[in-house]
Write a protein that holds these residues in place. Sequence first.
Motif, mmCIF file in Angstrom:
data_model
loop_
_atom_site.group_PDB
_atom_site.id
_atom_site.type_symbol
_atom_site.label_atom_id
_atom_site.label_comp_id
_atom_site.label_asym_id
_atom_site.label_seq_id
_atom_site.Cartn_x
_atom_site.Cartn_y
_atom_site.Cartn_z
ATOM 1 N N GLU A 140 1.589 -8.290 -6.519
ATOM 2 C CA GLU A 140 1.233 -8.354 -5.094
ATOM 3 C C GLU A 140 0.456 -7.098 -4.681
ATOM 4 O O GLU A 140 -0.529 -7.180 -3.952
ATOM 5 C CB GLU A 140 2.505 -8.492 -4.253
ATOM 6 C CG GLU A 140 2.226 -8.671 -2.774
ATOM 7 C CD GLU A 140 3.514 -8.842 -1.983
ATOM 8 O OE1 GLU A 140 3.505 -8.444 -0.796
ATOM 9 O OE2 GLU A 140 4.496 -9.368 -2.528
ATOM 10 N N HIS A 141 0.896 -5.957 -5.173
ATOM 11 C CA HIS A 141 0.202 -4.697 -4.862
ATOM 12 C C HIS A 141 -1.227 -4.724 -5.423
ATOM 13 O O HIS A 141 -2.179 -4.350 -4.729
ATOM 14 C CB HIS A 141 0.987 -3.521 -5.445
ATOM 15 C CG HIS A 141 0.336 -2.201 -5.226
ATOM 16 N ND1 HIS A 141 0.304 -1.575 -3.996
ATOM 17 C CD2 HIS A 141 -0.331 -1.388 -6.080
ATOM 18 C CE1 HIS A 141 -0.346 -0.444 -4.106
ATOM 19 N NE2 HIS A 141 -0.750 -0.301 -5.356
ATOM 20 N N VAL A 142 -1.387 -5.184 -6.654
ATOM 21 C CA VAL A 142 -2.723 -5.257 -7.271
ATOM 22 C C VAL A 142 -3.618 -6.223 -6.501
ATOM 23 O O VAL A 142 -4.789 -5.924 -6.236
ATOM 24 C CB VAL A 142 -2.604 -5.672 -8.753
ATOM 25 C CG1 VAL A 142 -3.962 -6.001 -9.337
ATOM 26 C CG2 VAL A 142 -1.942 -4.560 -9.562
ATOM 27 N N GLU A 143 -3.084 -7.361 -6.122
ATOM 28 C CA GLU A 143 -3.874 -8.332 -5.369
ATOM 29 C C GLU A 143 -4.311 -7.754 -4.024
ATOM 30 O O GLU A 143 -5.444 -7.983 -3.590
ATOM 31 C CB GLU A 143 -3.075 -9.619 -5.165
ATOM 32 C CG GLU A 143 -2.909 -10.430 -6.440
ATOM 33 C CD GLU A 143 -1.994 -11.629 -6.270
ATOM 34 O OE1 GLU A 143 -1.209 -11.654 -5.292
ATOM 35 O OE2 GLU A 143 -2.060 -12.531 -7.124
ATOM 36 N N HIS A 144 -3.435 -7.011 -3.391
ATOM 37 C CA HIS A 144 -3.782 -6.373 -2.120
ATOM 38 C C HIS A 144 -4.911 -5.361 -2.328
ATOM 39 O O HIS A 144 -5.875 -5.326 -1.550
ATOM 40 C CB HIS A 144 -2.548 -5.688 -1.523
ATOM 41 C CG HIS A 144 -2.846 -4.897 -0.291
ATOM 42 N ND1 HIS A 144 -3.134 -5.485 0.918
ATOM 43 C CD2 HIS A 144 -2.936 -3.563 -0.094
ATOM 44 C CE1 HIS A 144 -3.384 -4.542 1.816
ATOM 45 N NE2 HIS A 144 -3.260 -3.363 1.223
ATOM 46 N N GLU A 145 -4.808 -4.560 -3.382
ATOM 47 C CA GLU A 145 -5.841 -3.559 -3.666
ATOM 48 C C GLU A 145 -7.170 -4.225 -3.994
ATOM 49 O O GLU A 145 -8.230 -3.758 -3.562
ATOM 50 C CB GLU A 145 -5.401 -2.650 -4.816
ATOM 51 C CG GLU A 145 -4.261 -1.721 -4.469
ATOM 52 C CD GLU A 145 -4.640 -0.722 -3.375
ATOM 53 O OE1 GLU A 145 -5.754 -0.178 -3.431
ATOM 54 O OE2 GLU A 145 -3.819 -0.501 -2.476
ATOM 55 N N VAL A 146 -7.149 -5.303 -4.761
ATOM 56 C CA VAL A 146 -8.389 -6.022 -5.102
ATOM 57 C C VAL A 146 -9.037 -6.577 -3.841
ATOM 58 O O VAL A 146 -10.261 -6.466 -3.658
ATOM 59 C CB VAL A 146 -8.113 -7.132 -6.140
ATOM 60 C CG1 VAL A 146 -9.316 -8.064 -6.284
ATOM 61 C CG2 VAL A 146 -7.744 -6.531 -7.481
ATOM 62 N N ALA A 147 -8.257 -7.150 -2.948
ATOM 63 C CA ALA A 147 -8.800 -7.679 -1.690
ATOM 64 C C ALA A 147 -9.420 -6.554 -0.869
ATOM 65 O O ALA A 147 -10.497 -6.725 -0.284
ATOM 66 C CB ALA A 147 -7.700 -8.378 -0.894
ATOM 67 N N HIS A 148 -8.760 -5.405 -0.851
ATOM 68 C CA HIS A 148 -9.294 -4.257 -0.114
ATOM 69 C C HIS A 148 -10.619 -3.799 -0.720
ATOM 70 O O HIS A 148 -11.595 -3.540 0.014
ATOM 71 C CB HIS A 148 -8.264 -3.119 -0.129
ATOM 72 C CG HIS A 148 -8.735 -1.875 0.543
ATOM 73 N ND1 HIS A 148 -8.926 -1.791 1.906
ATOM 74 C CD2 HIS A 148 -9.060 -0.664 0.041
ATOM 75 C CE1 HIS A 148 -9.353 -0.577 2.212
ATOM 76 N NE2 HIS A 148 -9.440 0.124 1.097
ATOM 77 N N LEU A 149 -10.687 -3.691 -2.042
ATOM 78 C CA LEU A 149 -11.926 -3.278 -2.703
ATOM 79 C C LEU A 149 -13.049 -4.287 -2.466
ATOM 80 O O LEU A 149 -14.201 -3.905 -2.237
ATOM 81 C CB LEU A 149 -11.691 -3.080 -4.197
ATOM 82 C CG LEU A 149 -10.814 -1.891 -4.576
ATOM 83 C CD1 LEU A 149 -10.492 -1.908 -6.062
ATOM 84 C CD2 LEU A 149 -11.481 -0.593 -4.179
ATOM 85 N N LYS A 150 -12.725 -5.576 -2.511
ATOM 86 C CA LYS A 150 -13.737 -6.607 -2.257
ATOM 87 C C LYS A 150 -14.312 -6.468 -0.852
ATOM 88 O O LYS A 150 -15.526 -6.603 -0.655
ATOM 89 C CB LYS A 150 -13.152 -8.005 -2.438
ATOM 90 C CG LYS A 150 -13.040 -8.446 -3.863
ATOM 91 C CD LYS A 150 -12.529 -9.885 -3.910
ATOM 92 C CE LYS A 150 -12.489 -10.428 -5.293
ATOM 93 N NZ LYS A 150 -12.039 -11.827 -5.347
ATOM 94 N N SER A 151 -13.462 -6.196 0.128
ATOM 95 C CA SER A 151 -13.957 -6.057 1.497
ATOM 96 C C SER A 151 -14.860 -4.832 1.625
ATOM 97 O O SER A 151 -15.835 -4.850 2.374
ATOM 98 C CB SER A 151 -12.801 -5.977 2.487
ATOM 99 O OG SER A 151 -12.092 -4.762 2.348
#
Length: 67
Positions: free
Chosen positions: A12-23
């Motif tokens: 969940e933490h990794v997915e959150h970070e990936v979404a943040h980087l994508k934005s």
Amino acid sequence: MPPTSTLEERLEHVEHEVAHLKSQVQTLQPQAAWLGTMIGLFKNDPEFDEVLRLGKIHRDAEQPLPE
């Protein structure tokens, strides 16, 4: 993240970070091609001509001798 976190929490933490980087990536502005700003920068510069000459001497000295 604590080392005792579960796999699900870590994912969940990794997915959150990936979404943040994508934005962040989506809001980046394209940069001018940096190479285009370098072309002609050293035109008619005798010191740069000397660097090129010395570089050629160095490269030629490293060539294997013909058999």
